[in-house]
Design an enzyme around this catalytic site. Structure first.
Site, mmCIF file in Angstrom:
data_model
loop_
_atom_site.group_PDB
_atom_site.id
_atom_site.type_symbol
_atom_site.label_atom_id
_atom_site.label_comp_id
_atom_site.label_asym_id
_atom_site.label_seq_id
_atom_site.Cartn_x
_atom_site.Cartn_y
_atom_site.Cartn_z
ATOM 1 C CB CYS A 1 0.563 4.114 9.439
ATOM 2 S SG CYS A 1 1.290 5.590 8.769
ATOM 3 C CB SER B 1 -0.862 -0.124 1.114
ATOM 4 O OG SER B 1 -1.432 1.137 1.459
HETATM 5 C C1 SIN Z 1 2.323 3.500 6.196
HETATM 6 O O1 SIN Z 1 3.516 3.404 6.654
HETATM 7 O O2 SIN Z 1 1.294 2.835 6.525
HETATM 8 C C2 SIN Z 1 2.037 4.662 5.158
HETATM 9 C C3 SIN Z 1 3.294 5.628 5.125
HETATM 10 C C4 SIN Z 1 2.664 7.025 5.123
HETATM 11 O O3 SIN Z 1 1.850 7.517 4.501
HETATM 12 O O4 SIN Z 1 3.268 7.574 6.288
#
Ligand code: SIN
Length: 303
Positions: free
Chosen positions: A142, A29
């Site tokens: 995240c 993702s």
């Molecule tokens: C993630 O690590 O899940 C997404 C990365 C981000 O947008 O900080």
């Protein structure tokens, strides 16, 4: 940069959580912007799409600008990102992004993250009811956004959250795990107990870099998530540990840059793999990895 790579062949009848896929290679993702790639490559992107299923950038209920710059730092064999989940929010995703993502020639997985279980419930209900969406991924992992929840790090919180969310959609639910937990396999077991259909791992490892000129933190978000080949050995160990403890499919990722790397994740017990950081260097990496992997799988097993 070219999309001329031939698609890797795979056995027919391949599926993930009951969703037929032409092969086992997904994207991590947030590592491939399919809408921007379509603008850049036109319909050639659709004809030679690099992945067998597409996982969206994580969305949240409200729109987010993300973290202040700088957001990236290159490390030996990897990078640290501190992106902070910029996205259009649920309404913007449904109105703007979803109609474009459904044109992709592979099943769509939508990744969601909430600052509370109620927010996750809204996201699951809002997106999960859309026929165009094949699966949902709960991003419990995240490192760049403080959720106030510990559900990705603690088995009990994970079980409680998935238990509440599971009935809200009939779509297969993938739980994305953090490597920044004391016991990722315990978290995976908890997700399985509560009804998750698959787990994916690893997201990034927490990391940090300092500006050599000022001695201050380089990233606008101060800390970030380390990805790329630098974390592959850690990811392999965690995928192996999780696959030993759960019966649901494991989607393995962490520094995959070749078919050989992908094969290691399958050997560790993953059912599917995802390519992440390598997509920034080579947007056709998914197809190349699939092709190389298919060639390796066709080789006789070594004694
Ligand atoms: C993630 O690590 O899940 C997404 C990365 C981000 O947008 O900080």
């Amino acid at each position: 940069m070219s999309w001329q790579l031939a698609a890797g062949g795979w056995q027919s009848g391949f599926e993930l959580c009951g969703v037929p896929l032409r092969g086992p290679v997904l994207n991590g993702s947030g590592t491939f912007d399919a809408i921007a790639a379509r603008r850049a490559f036109g319909d050639a992107l659709l004809e030679q799409f690099p992945f067998d299923a597409f996982v969206s950038k994580t969305i949240t209920v409200e729109p987010r600008d993300g973290n202040p710059p700088p957001r990236l730092w290159e490390t030996p064999a990897g990078m640290i990102n501190s992106i902070g989940l910029p996205n259009r929010g649920l309404e913007g995703f449904l109105a703007h992004d979803l109609p474009q993502l459904v044109e992709l020639p592979v099943p769509l997985v939508v990744s969601v993250m909430g600052f509370s279980v109620d927010e996750l419930a809204r996201l699951l209900s809002g997106v999960g009811e859309r026929a165009e969406v094949a699966m949902m991924e709960l991003n419990f992992s995240c490192p760049n956004v403080e959720t106030g929840l510990v559900m990705g790090a603690e088995p009990e919180e994970t079980e409680a959250a998935v238990d509440r969310l599971r009935p809200l959609t009939e779509k297969p639910l993938i739980v994305k795990l953090t490597p920044n937990a004391v016991d990722p396999a315990g978290v995976a077991e908890a997700a399985e107990r509560a009804g998750a259909d698959a787990v994916s791992l690893v997201n990034t490892l927490k990391g940090m870099a300092f500006d050599p000129r000022t001695g201050r933190a380089w990233l606008g978000g101060v800390t970030g998530g380390l990805s790329g080949p630098a974390i592959r050995a850690v990811a392999l160990e965690q995928v192996h540990a999780v696959a030993e403890r759960v019966r649901i499919p494991v989607i393995g990722m962490g520094g995959i840059a070749s078919g050989h790397d992908a094969r290691e994740f399958l050997d560790a017990g993953a059912a599917c793999v995802a390519v992440g950081t390598e997509n920034f260097r080579d947007p056709a990496a998914g197809r190349r990895v699939a092709f190389e992997l298919a060639e390796l799988q066709a080789l006789p097993v070594r004694d």
